[in-house]
Structures are given as C-alpha cells and as structure tokens.
Design a protein around this motif. Structure first.
Motif, PDB file in Angstrom:
ATOM      1  N   LEU A  26       0.810  -1.226   0.000  1.00  0.00           N
ATOM      2  CA  LEU A  26       0.000   0.000   0.000  1.00  0.00           C
ATOM      3  C   LEU A  26       0.842   1.275   0.000  1.00  0.00           C
ATOM      4  CD1 LEU A  26      -2.909  -0.910   2.445  1.00  0.00           C
ATOM      5  CD2 LEU A  26      -2.886  -1.000  -0.045  1.00  0.00           C
ATOM      6  N   LYS A  30       9.657   3.007   0.821  1.00  0.00           N
ATOM      7  CA  LYS A  30       9.940   4.203   1.609  1.00  0.00           C
ATOM      8  C   LYS A  30       8.765   4.581   2.518  1.00  0.00           C
ATOM      9  CE  LYS A  30      12.415   8.196   2.044  1.00  0.00           C
ATOM     10  NZ  LYS A  30      13.151   9.097   1.153  1.00  0.00           N
ATOM     11  N   TYR A 115       8.304  -1.739  -9.609  1.00  0.00           N
ATOM     12  CA  TYR A 115       8.384  -0.319  -9.913  1.00  0.00           C
ATOM     13  C   TYR A 115       8.914   0.473  -8.724  1.00  0.00           C
ATOM     14  CZ  TYR A 115       6.077  -1.784 -14.064  1.00  0.00           C
ATOM     15  OH  TYR A 115       5.818  -2.417 -15.248  1.00  0.00           O
ATOM     16  N   ASP A 117      11.275   2.556  -6.452  1.00  0.00           N
ATOM     17  CA  ASP A 117      12.224   3.582  -6.875  1.00  0.00           C
ATOM     18  C   ASP A 117      13.465   3.699  -5.984  1.00  0.00           C
ATOM     19  OD1 ASP A 117      11.154   5.144  -4.646  1.00  0.00           O
ATOM     20  OD2 ASP A 117       9.407   5.330  -5.959  1.00  0.00           O
ATOM     21  N   LEU A 163       1.006  -6.233 -19.511  1.00  0.00           N
ATOM     22  CA  LEU A 163       0.799  -4.868 -19.020  1.00  0.00           C
ATOM     23  C   LEU A 163      -0.665  -4.619 -18.687  1.00  0.00           C
ATOM     24  CD1 LEU A 163       3.213  -2.857 -21.376  1.00  0.00           C
ATOM     25  CD2 LEU A 163       3.493  -3.248 -18.920  1.00  0.00           C
ATOM     26  N   ARG A 174      -6.534  -0.031  -6.181  1.00  0.00           N
ATOM     27  CA  ARG A 174      -6.742   1.389  -5.900  1.00  0.00           C
ATOM     28  C   ARG A 174      -8.186   1.688  -5.543  1.00  0.00           C
ATOM     29  NH1 ARG A 174      -3.121   4.562  -6.290  1.00  0.00           N
ATOM     30  NH2 ARG A 174      -4.485   6.353  -6.491  1.00  0.00           N
TER      31      ARG A 174
ATOM     32  N   LEU B  26      10.616  10.322 -10.263  1.00  0.00           N
ATOM     33  CA  LEU B  26      11.476   9.189  -9.920  1.00  0.00           C
ATOM     34  C   LEU B  26      11.224   8.643  -8.523  1.00  0.00           C
ATOM     35  CD1 LEU B  26      14.909  10.271 -11.442  1.00  0.00           C
ATOM     36  CD2 LEU B  26      13.192   8.748 -12.415  1.00  0.00           C
ATOM     37  N   ASN B  27      10.706   9.480  -7.619  1.00  0.00           N
ATOM     38  CA  ASN B  27      10.611   9.045  -6.232  1.00  0.00           C
ATOM     39  C   ASN B  27       9.214   9.092  -5.623  1.00  0.00           C
ATOM     40  OD1 ASN B  27      13.682   8.969  -5.778  1.00  0.00           O
ATOM     41  ND2 ASN B  27      13.318  11.052  -6.507  1.00  0.00           N
ATOM     42  N   GLY B  28       8.253   9.610  -6.357  1.00  0.00           N
ATOM     43  CA  GLY B  28       6.922   9.757  -5.767  1.00  0.00           C
ATOM     44  C   GLY B  28       6.888  10.928  -4.808  1.00  0.00           C
ATOM     45  N   LYS B  30       6.141  11.229  -1.505  1.00  0.00           N
ATOM     46  CA  LYS B  30       6.784  11.028  -0.213  1.00  0.00           C
ATOM     47  C   LYS B  30       8.299  10.897  -0.344  1.00  0.00           C
ATOM     48  CE  LYS B  30       6.269   9.448   4.252  1.00  0.00           C
ATOM     49  NZ  LYS B  30       5.508   8.389   4.931  1.00  0.00           N
ATOM     50  N   GLY B  31       8.715  10.114  -1.300  1.00  0.00           N
ATOM     51  CA  GLY B  31      10.137   9.825  -1.471  1.00  0.00           C
ATOM     52  C   GLY B  31      10.941  11.008  -1.988  1.00  0.00           C
ATOM     53  N   TYR B 111       1.793  10.414 -15.118  1.00  0.00           N
ATOM     54  CA  TYR B 111       1.334   9.031 -14.981  1.00  0.00           C
ATOM     55  C   TYR B 111       1.471   8.558 -13.537  1.00  0.00           C
ATOM     56  CZ  TYR B 111       1.421   3.991 -15.115  1.00  0.00           C
ATOM     57  OH  TYR B 111       1.201   2.675 -14.836  1.00  0.00           O
ATOM     58  N   ARG B 112       2.643   8.826 -12.984  1.00  0.00           N
ATOM     59  CA  ARG B 112       2.890   8.362 -11.622  1.00  0.00           C
ATOM     60  C   ARG B 112       1.959   9.031 -10.601  1.00  0.00           C
ATOM     61  NH1 ARG B 112       8.236   6.518  -8.628  1.00  0.00           N
ATOM     62  NH2 ARG B 112       7.169   6.068  -6.687  1.00  0.00           N
ATOM     63  N   ASN B 114      -1.038   9.628 -10.923  1.00  0.00           N
ATOM     64  CA  ASN B 114      -2.294   8.883 -10.868  1.00  0.00           C
ATOM     65  C   ASN B 114      -2.260   7.775  -9.831  1.00  0.00           C
ATOM     66  OD1 ASN B 114      -3.438  10.358 -12.914  1.00  0.00           O
ATOM     67  ND2 ASN B 114      -2.686   8.983 -14.525  1.00  0.00           N
ATOM     68  N   TYR B 115      -1.088   7.273  -9.555  1.00  0.00           N
ATOM     69  CA  TYR B 115      -0.977   6.146  -8.655  1.00  0.00           C
ATOM     70  C   TYR B 115      -0.354   6.564  -7.324  1.00  0.00           C
ATOM     71  CZ  TYR B 115      -2.449   3.638 -12.681  1.00  0.00           C
ATOM     72  OH  TYR B 115      -3.200   3.211 -13.744  1.00  0.00           O
ATOM     73  N   GLU B 116      -0.447   7.824  -7.042  1.00  0.00           N
ATOM     74  CA  GLU B 116       0.089   8.357  -5.790  1.00  0.00           C
ATOM     75  C   GLU B 116      -0.692   7.779  -4.613  1.00  0.00           C
ATOM     76  OE1 GLU B 116       2.626   9.462  -3.874  1.00  0.00           O
ATOM     77  OE2 GLU B 116       2.961  10.449  -5.799  1.00  0.00           O
ATOM     78  N   ASP B 117      -0.009   7.430  -3.550  1.00  0.00           N
ATOM     79  CA  ASP B 117      -0.712   6.827  -2.415  1.00  0.00           C
ATOM     80  C   ASP B 117      -0.903   7.780  -1.237  1.00  0.00           C
ATOM     81  OD1 ASP B 117       1.921   6.682  -1.173  1.00  0.00           O
ATOM     82  OD2 ASP B 117       2.231   5.003  -2.543  1.00  0.00           O
ATOM     83  N   MET B 122      -2.974  13.005  -3.351  1.00  0.00           N
ATOM     84  CA  MET B 122      -4.149  12.597  -4.116  1.00  0.00           C
ATOM     85  C   MET B 122      -5.155  13.740  -4.196  1.00  0.00           C
ATOM     86  SD  MET B 122      -4.616   8.770  -2.544  1.00  0.00           S
ATOM     87  CE  MET B 122      -6.262   8.509  -3.236  1.00  0.00           C
ATOM     88  N   LEU B 163      -3.125   1.124 -21.191  1.00  0.00           N
ATOM     89  CA  LEU B 163      -2.257   0.471 -20.198  1.00  0.00           C
ATOM     90  C   LEU B 163      -0.932   0.063 -20.829  1.00  0.00           C
ATOM     91  CD1 LEU B 163      -4.873  -1.731 -18.273  1.00  0.00           C
ATOM     92  CD2 LEU B 163      -3.632   0.250 -17.391  1.00  0.00           C
ATOM     93  N   GLY B 167       2.613   1.474 -19.691  1.00  0.00           N
ATOM     94  CA  GLY B 167       3.583   0.478 -19.265  1.00  0.00           C
ATOM     95  C   GLY B 167       4.899   0.630 -20.012  1.00  0.00           C
TER      96      GLY B 167
END
Lengths: 201, 201, 201, 201
Positions: A26, A30, A115, A117, A163, A174, B26-28, B30-31, B111-112, B114-117, B122, B163, B167
């Motif tokens: 989840l 990190k 994926y 990082d 993919l 999600r 590259l790191n999201g 948080k990262g 793109y990334r 969209n998948y942020e946690d 968000m 997708l 990908g």
DNA sequence: TATGAATGAGCTTTCATTCAT
DNA sequence: CATGAATGAAAGCTCATTCAT
C-alpha cells in the motif's frame, strides 16, 4: 536469520508476512513504516528487528518468500503439457487467484516491487525478480503459437497482455473494495477479447 | 504565489519545473526530498518555499502546470476532424513526444501522480486530473469505430492500448537511458499491431 | 545609521517606528518577524536593514527613541513644583496618555521590553532602561510624603501602584479594543482608592 | 499518550516536567526550543516526541499538570472556613510556596502562560486556565469583607493585590537568584501593609 | 535610495534502529 | 524470546540577513 523465523508457529509467521505485504504493497518501500507493520502484525518493534535485522532485510525476505510461493503455485496450477496460448494465461491467472486466498496483498506487492524507486530496494530483489521472470518465461516456452494469425509479433502480444493484466490489478487495488474473483473474471474477459482478435479464423 | 514565480526568467522557471518533475517522477511524493529538488534546480532551500509555500504546494503547482501544458499540446497536435482510431492515437503520441522535448519527465510525472498513495497528494491533484481525463475522453469521442471489426468491446480495447502505452513509457524510464524518439517508434509499432488485428479486412 | 534615518520625511519615520512598536509590543522580540514589520510599515525588506543593520539594531533604536520620547513627555507634563503624591502620579499618567496619541503601542512596548527574555534584547536596552527608571526616580523625589499616614512603607506603596498601573495597561492591550481614555480613567480610579486609604484623615 | 508518560519513574517524569516548565517559563511558547528542553531534561529529542506528539502537546500537558497540581495544593493549604481577607491570601501564598519546592518554575510558567501571544498556545490552555481562575474565584467567595473599611471597592483591592503579587514574583525570577522563602516573606510584608491600610481601626 | 529575490542556519518533527530488561 | 523506551540522523519549513539591480 530465516531459520529463527521459521521456528515460529505458522500462524504467527503468516501474520507477520501478511502485515509486511500489506504495508509495503500500500505504501511502497519508503512509505512503509516499521511501526505500522508491527502494529498490523501485533508484535513488538524489537521482535521485527530480531528476526529481520533491518527494514531492507524484511523487504528482501518478503520478496523472496513471495517469489518462491508464486512459483510454487504456478507450478501447481499450470499444466506443463498445455500449449494453447489463452489456456496457459488462464491457468496462470488461476494460480494468482490461489495466492490471494492466503496472502491477499502478495500480487500487488510483487507488482509494485517491480516499480520500486528506492535503489536499496531495487537491488535487494534483483536476483529473485529475475528468477520469477524466468519462470514466466519458461511457461511461455510451452506455448504453441501456430494457432495464432500469421505475422503476429508474439513478444509484443505477450507484453500487451501482461501490461494489461497488471494495470487491471493495480486499478482494482486502488478502488479499495478488492474482490479477487471479480478481477479474475475481468481478466478472463480481456483474454477472451484478445483470443478472438489473434486466433486464426 | 504563482504570480511571483512567473515573474522569474523563463529559463529559471523551467529549471525549477524540470527539477521538481524529475524528482517527483522518480521518487513519488513522499520519497521526493526538497533537498534533492533544490540541488537539481541549483537554487536554495529557502527560495523553493518562498515560491511554493510548502512541498504539497509545489506538487500542486507542478501538476497543474503539467496538465495545462499537456492539454495545450494535445489541442495543437490532434486534428479534431480526424476520425480514424489509430491516427488519433498516433497524434496523441506525437503530442506527448513534443512535451518530452521541453519537459523530459512530465509524462512520467503525470502518470505516476495517478498512482500516488499519499492522501495529501491525491487530494491536491484531484480536480486537474479530472480535467485532463475529460480532455482525453473528448478526443476519443471524435473517433469513428465503424472501421473496426464487429462485436469488439471498444472500452476494453482502449484500456488495453492505454495500459500498454503507459507500461512502455514506465519501462523506458526505468531503464534510464531514455530517448523520446525510440519510445515513440515503439509505441507506433504496438499501435500498428493492434490496427492489423482490430480493423476490418 | 540614525542620521540616515532622520533624513527621511517625518511621516515615513513615524510609519516605520509605529510599525516596529506594534509588532514588537504584540509579539516580543523573538516573535516579531521583520517581514511583518516591513509589511506594516509599507517599506521593503532591504530598506529596513539599510537603516538599522539588523533586527537587534532596530530594537535598540526603537527602545532608545521611546525612552527619550517618554522622558520628554514626562518633563513637559509633570510640574516639578508639585509635591502631592497623587497629583504627581496623575500628571505622569497624563504624559503617558499624550504619548499614546502619536505612538499607540509605545507604552506597551516599553513595558514589555522590561520583561524581555532574549538576552540580546535585554542587553540592548539595559542602559536606556536605567535612564528612564532614573527619570521616574527623580520625579518621585519631589514628592512630599508628609500627607500620608505615619509608618507607611513608601517604597512598597510606590511599587504596588506601579505594578498595578502596568498590569492594568497590559490587560487593556490584551483585550484588544484599546482606548487610551478608558485606561486613563481606570487608573485614576485606582489612584483615588489608594489616596483614600493612604492619606491622613 | 499521557498513560505512557505516567508509566515512567516519578523521578524521570519530574525531570521532564521541570525542564519543560523552566524553558517555557523563561522563553515563552515560541521562544522555547525543544532542543533546550531535552538538554535540560537529559533525554533525547525523539523521546520527547514519543511521549507528547508535538510541542503544543507538551505545552498542553504541562499546563494541565500545573493547573491540577496548583488546585490540589490550594485545596490542601487554604482552610475553607477561614473568612479573614488577609489570612486567606496568606494561605494561598503558602500553597504557592509548597508548589515551588517541587516545581520551582511552575508559578512563573502558569503566570506567563496567561500572557501567551501565540494563538496555538492560547487555545491549548483556555479550558484549564478557566478552571484555575474559577478555583481562585471560589476561594475569594469565602471571605467576609465586614472587617474592611466602609466604601472600599473590593474588586479593585483584589486586583491591586493580585497584580502586585504577580509582579513581585516575576521580578524575583528575573533577578535569577530565586529563593522561594524570600519571595514569600516579601509578599507577606506587602499584605501586612495593605491590611493596615484597609482594615477598620 | 529602494527593492525583493535569494541564502542558509536553525527549528520542529519523523522514523529506522538499538538495547536494557 | 519478547518488549518498547530510547536514540539521532534526516526531513520539511522559517526567517534574519545579504546583494544584485
């Protein structure tokens, strides 16, 4: 260190594994906090580090365990004599479904790990990741592509399907309300569509 | 706060935007460390916060800017009269290619995101994300599906292609040596494959 | 540095002084931000430091200015021939009232400065603070205590009155809606009460 | 979070409480640095936040603890049947003296908290501050004012005494060499002076 | 003289990791 | 084996001060 861990009762082992799978799946490497993991597992902070030395050690163990488990399940579910492209995919998906019964977050963990990082985490799983990929590769080798249309780029077709499946899984996660069976049915529908397009008439 | 930022020279603006795009991509959320961003941009810690108040403020700004820029490029490159499924896709990919020339990490960032946690992140992009999605949706509405085989599930076909493209892009980024042109050519090859499978003979 | 400052127009000088008085009075030395002061004064950051070198320099100047101004006003309002205890106090309060007309936060600033905790600030005002105290001391020397009851500890009586007046002022400031005249009347009421208690019948 | 804290040894608890009381009392909320507090308490940075979540959490706890402790001491020392104005004051001062033995900075902390300017801190103590004020209020209700001179404004008399006592305490703190007993004796001397002035002959 | 963009030390807070019990 | 109190490096953010224009 692993030997120590495996001396624990199976139930406690799985509680710890599932806790780690969930929190890593989840939040990523990190974002996952060891506090959350121990809370989820119902164990103490010290114990986690007693068994796994450090965070990356836990991550490595969990990935190894997952890859191994996944390979086992694939070996069980995929008939090595099956040569039909779509049937093989279906059996692979069945294997994944089986995994979800005991370890609900294992698929998502394995996928997300690809994926990752953080370089530490990337390095830690490198070897086992290749092992898992090789296993998938080997399964593919048993496929007989003669039934597919002439001139089709098989590599590209595989990649598209892979993919797509991964993308669907991530989406399901999600949306929170995750039901393995629903995802399974949806993937089969996509496979069916591809079959109609790619198979010789 | 944005007004202050836009008073800066274009070159410096872009240096800051690209630095943030890269580190976030590259790191999201948080990262990504603000230290890394300022180092990459060649500015001081204080300046970043002078312009963007806090980390989430920077993230919000970067996402807004990217969504806006992407929409502009799509408007320029996609011919609103074009109805051919694959041609429309090709034009969308051309737009993305254009974007990469000035902002190499913008696609991957979008793109990334969209998948942020992280819930903060968000929430911050929610609105603009929908705007961008709506734009893609509108482009799709101009497509005439009559040329495709009967009985094809159009929604599923779109999702598979999307997708796959995402990908492929992510893979290219992960391999580090990123060349926009190569990715573009590869995506076209996939589109060509799908065209052959899905179009009426 | 002061000479440069005094070359400015009187109106601008007072705008800067009042801004500094207000922000220091309301937040103390540490809590006062130079940003707030320049915003309140409507000048630029650079200008503040041009005239006052640094924050402690500004603080020192403001305290000196206030002490000097206060002494001037006391000299004007307090009749050196007046010997009545309570009349002298009343005249001192009138002087304070006058100050408030041009510099609404000067009293509170001077008072709060006495209780400053930052050693830098304590040191900066030490000398001028003594000057002001000496002035008050001198005023007291003109009082003839013969009218007061026998055996009264004059020092203690002074201190009680002073602490009370300061406390009342601080309270008025804290309640926000500050009206100089109301405070003045209230202080006179307290003085009247003390007069009745302390004067010979 | 408090429960965790109270599991610690009493000696360590008091070391942390006294450290916080001292640093907050001497520097106010904003000026108090958590670094100074942990250094004074001889603990690590992390531990402070382990127990109190954040700076305002610590401040809130310390104020609550102090208010509670003060009320307890007042309840012990002040005889509810005592009706003499000055005797009641003397007993309240005795209570404060007792507090100082275990927590030398508690009085000054409580007093200074009343004049806190940071809104966060003001809000945090609002409720408990009222509780403490109500307690003082109740103590005052037991006083029989018949022994005082006719026509005296009781409210003003109380305020004068209170402001004087607080002022004396603050002065003692500022002079550094703080001795509870000396302050106590000085306050009693002031009370004695007021008694002579205000009581019927 | 006047501006405000730019700097970096210092502060609060987080979190992987250690260790006495 | 098991605990969780304790640590300290690192992160986000603030703000007095500088300096090119």
């Amino acid at each position: 260190m692993n030997s120590k861990f495996f001396d624990l009762g199976k139930e406690k082992q799985d509680r710890m594994i599932n806790a780690a799978l969930k929190v890593f799946a989840l939040n990523g490497y990190k974002g996952a906090s060891t506090d959350d993991i121990v809370k989820e597992a119902g164990i103490s902070k010290g114990l986690l580090f007693h068994y796994f030395t450090n965070k990356i050690g836990l991550y490595t163990f969990i990935y190894d365990y997952s890859a191994r488990y996944m390979i086992l399940e694939l070996t069980t579910e995929v008939d090595q004599k099956e040569t039909d492209f779509f049937e093989v995919y279906k059996q692979m998906e069945t294997a994944k479904m089986q995994v979800l019964k005991n370890y609900p977050y294992m698929q998502e963990f394995l996928y997300r790990a690809n994926y990752e990082d953080v370089s530490e985490a990337m390095l830690a799983i490198e070897e086992k990741k290749r092992l898992l990929e090789d296993h998938y590769e080997n399964i593919r080798k048993q496929i007989d592509y003669a039934a597919l249309k002439e001139g089709l780029d098989i590599t590209k077709l595989h990649k598209m399907i892979d993919l797509t499946i991964q993308g669907l899984m991530t989406e399901h996660f999600r949306e929170g309300s995750f039901h393995a069976e629903m995802l399974y049915q949806e993937i089969l529908a996509y496979l069916e569509m591809v079959r109609k397009l790619a198979q010789k008439e």
